[in-house]
Motif scaffolding. Sequence first.
Motif, short mmCIF file in Angstrom:
data_model
loop_
_atom_site.label_atom_id
_atom_site.label_comp_id
_atom_site.label_asym_id
_atom_site.label_seq_id
_atom_site.Cartn_x
_atom_site.Cartn_y
_atom_site.Cartn_z
N ALA A 99 0.87 -1.18 0.00
CA ALA A 99 0.00 0.00 0.00
C ALA A 99 0.91 1.23 0.00
O ALA A 99 1.78 1.34 0.86
CB ALA A 99 -0.87 0.00 1.24
N VAL A 100 0.72 2.13 -0.94
CA VAL A 100 1.63 3.27 -1.07
C VAL A 100 0.86 4.58 -1.09
O VAL A 100 -0.32 4.63 -1.42
CB VAL A 100 2.47 3.17 -2.38
CG1 VAL A 100 3.30 1.89 -2.41
CG2 VAL A 100 1.59 3.27 -3.62
N GLY A 101 1.59 5.67 -0.76
CA GLY A 101 1.05 7.00 -0.95
C GLY A 101 1.46 7.49 -2.33
O GLY A 101 2.50 7.07 -2.85
N ASP A 147 -0.41 11.39 0.16
CA ASP A 147 0.65 11.78 1.10
C ASP A 147 0.41 13.20 1.62
O ASP A 147 -0.71 13.47 2.06
CB ASP A 147 2.04 11.60 0.45
CG ASP A 147 3.12 11.47 1.50
OD1 ASP A 147 2.91 10.72 2.47
OD2 ASP A 147 4.17 12.13 1.38
N THR A 197 -3.12 4.50 -1.81
CA THR A 197 -4.19 4.73 -0.82
C THR A 197 -4.45 6.21 -0.55
O THR A 197 -5.49 6.56 0.01
CB THR A 197 -3.84 4.06 0.54
OG1 THR A 197 -2.53 4.50 0.92
CG2 THR A 197 -3.88 2.56 0.46
N ASP A 198 -3.51 7.10 -0.93
CA ASP A 198 -3.62 8.51 -0.50
C ASP A 198 -2.66 9.37 -1.31
O ASP A 198 -1.81 8.86 -2.03
CB ASP A 198 -3.26 8.61 0.98
CG ASP A 198 -1.87 8.05 1.26
OD1 ASP A 198 -1.78 6.85 1.56
OD2 ASP A 198 -0.88 8.79 1.11
#
Length: 301
Positions: free
Chosen positions: A91-93, A220, A217-218
């Motif tokens: 899962a990464v920003g 950052d 997921t976002d």
Amino acid sequence: MSSDKVLVGVIGGSGLYHLDNLTFIKKVEVETPWGKPSSPITISALPNGSQIAFISRHGPHHTITPTEVPARANIAALKHLGVQAIVAFSAVGSLREEVAPGHFIIPDQIIDRTKGIREDTFFRGDGVVVHSMFGDPFSGQLNAFVAPRVEKILASTDVKLHTGKTVVCMEGPAFSTRAESIMYRQWGGDIINMSVIPEAKLARECEIDYTLICTSTDYDAWRVGEAPVTVEEVVKVLHTNAGNSRAVAAGILEEVAAHVEAGELTEIRGSMKFACITRADVQPKAAREKYSFILPEYFSS
Ligand SMILES: CSC[C@H]1O[C@H](OP(=O)(O)O)[C@H](O)[C@@H]1O
Ligand SMILES: Nc1ncnc2[nH]cnc12
């Protein structure tokens, strides 16, 4: 064609604690010279009979922080079981507008921003000096095999796949400051996580082809006027992303296993043969024995 060998390992990240469409065979507890893996390793059969080994990076109940993941034990245990290729999930920003939450990314470069507090090599403290080649930190051959297959699976959805991206690996556990997030963009970072180092380095030391399938997921902390990332925001997207990752895994693993079995992954194989600069006759016997756990072809006792 499928074999009884376990040629493919899967490492599940945040939100991905199991896979679908598998027939459970057994759980194995592997004790390595570098300790115990994050979880017992689950060996399962794909529908065509090929076997895979699954490890949950943070443990089955997410109890292990990114800094504390026993990456050496995880990679050593997979190698010892016969794994030649690892498909890892993360899962990464996102550090780029075009990489929206929910998107998939298969990076081909890494910027290491871990703080030197993780054990990132098998070769330390034993009197044997090894320098692995890491200019291309992922397996180019495995990335090239996996990417079009992932793209095909996602084609019927509105989820996009990005390739040729750079992942920044930070230490954590706190997320980045806004200044850091902006700096990573200036450095050429496209996505950010806390896991790919040392996993990718250790896989290379074991001559395992390693690919990382990331889900965003976002955004950052770099977006002016937007709140920086929180766990709450990550968790909201994690569930959907994990479902998509399971669908991707179910769609690609049989072909990956067949590809490995056919001997099509050749780039990394043999790469450690000349990586050891310490002459064999001065290598301590105990070290040779220890390293034979992961590289028996070069370090038999
Ligand atoms: C839960 S947000 C931060 C956490 O999520 C990612 O984990 P993984 O790579 O195992 O999916 C990221 O690397 C951080 O460890
Ligand atoms: N923004 C972020 N930074 C680091 N790791 C992450 N994993 C998911 N989102 C992240």
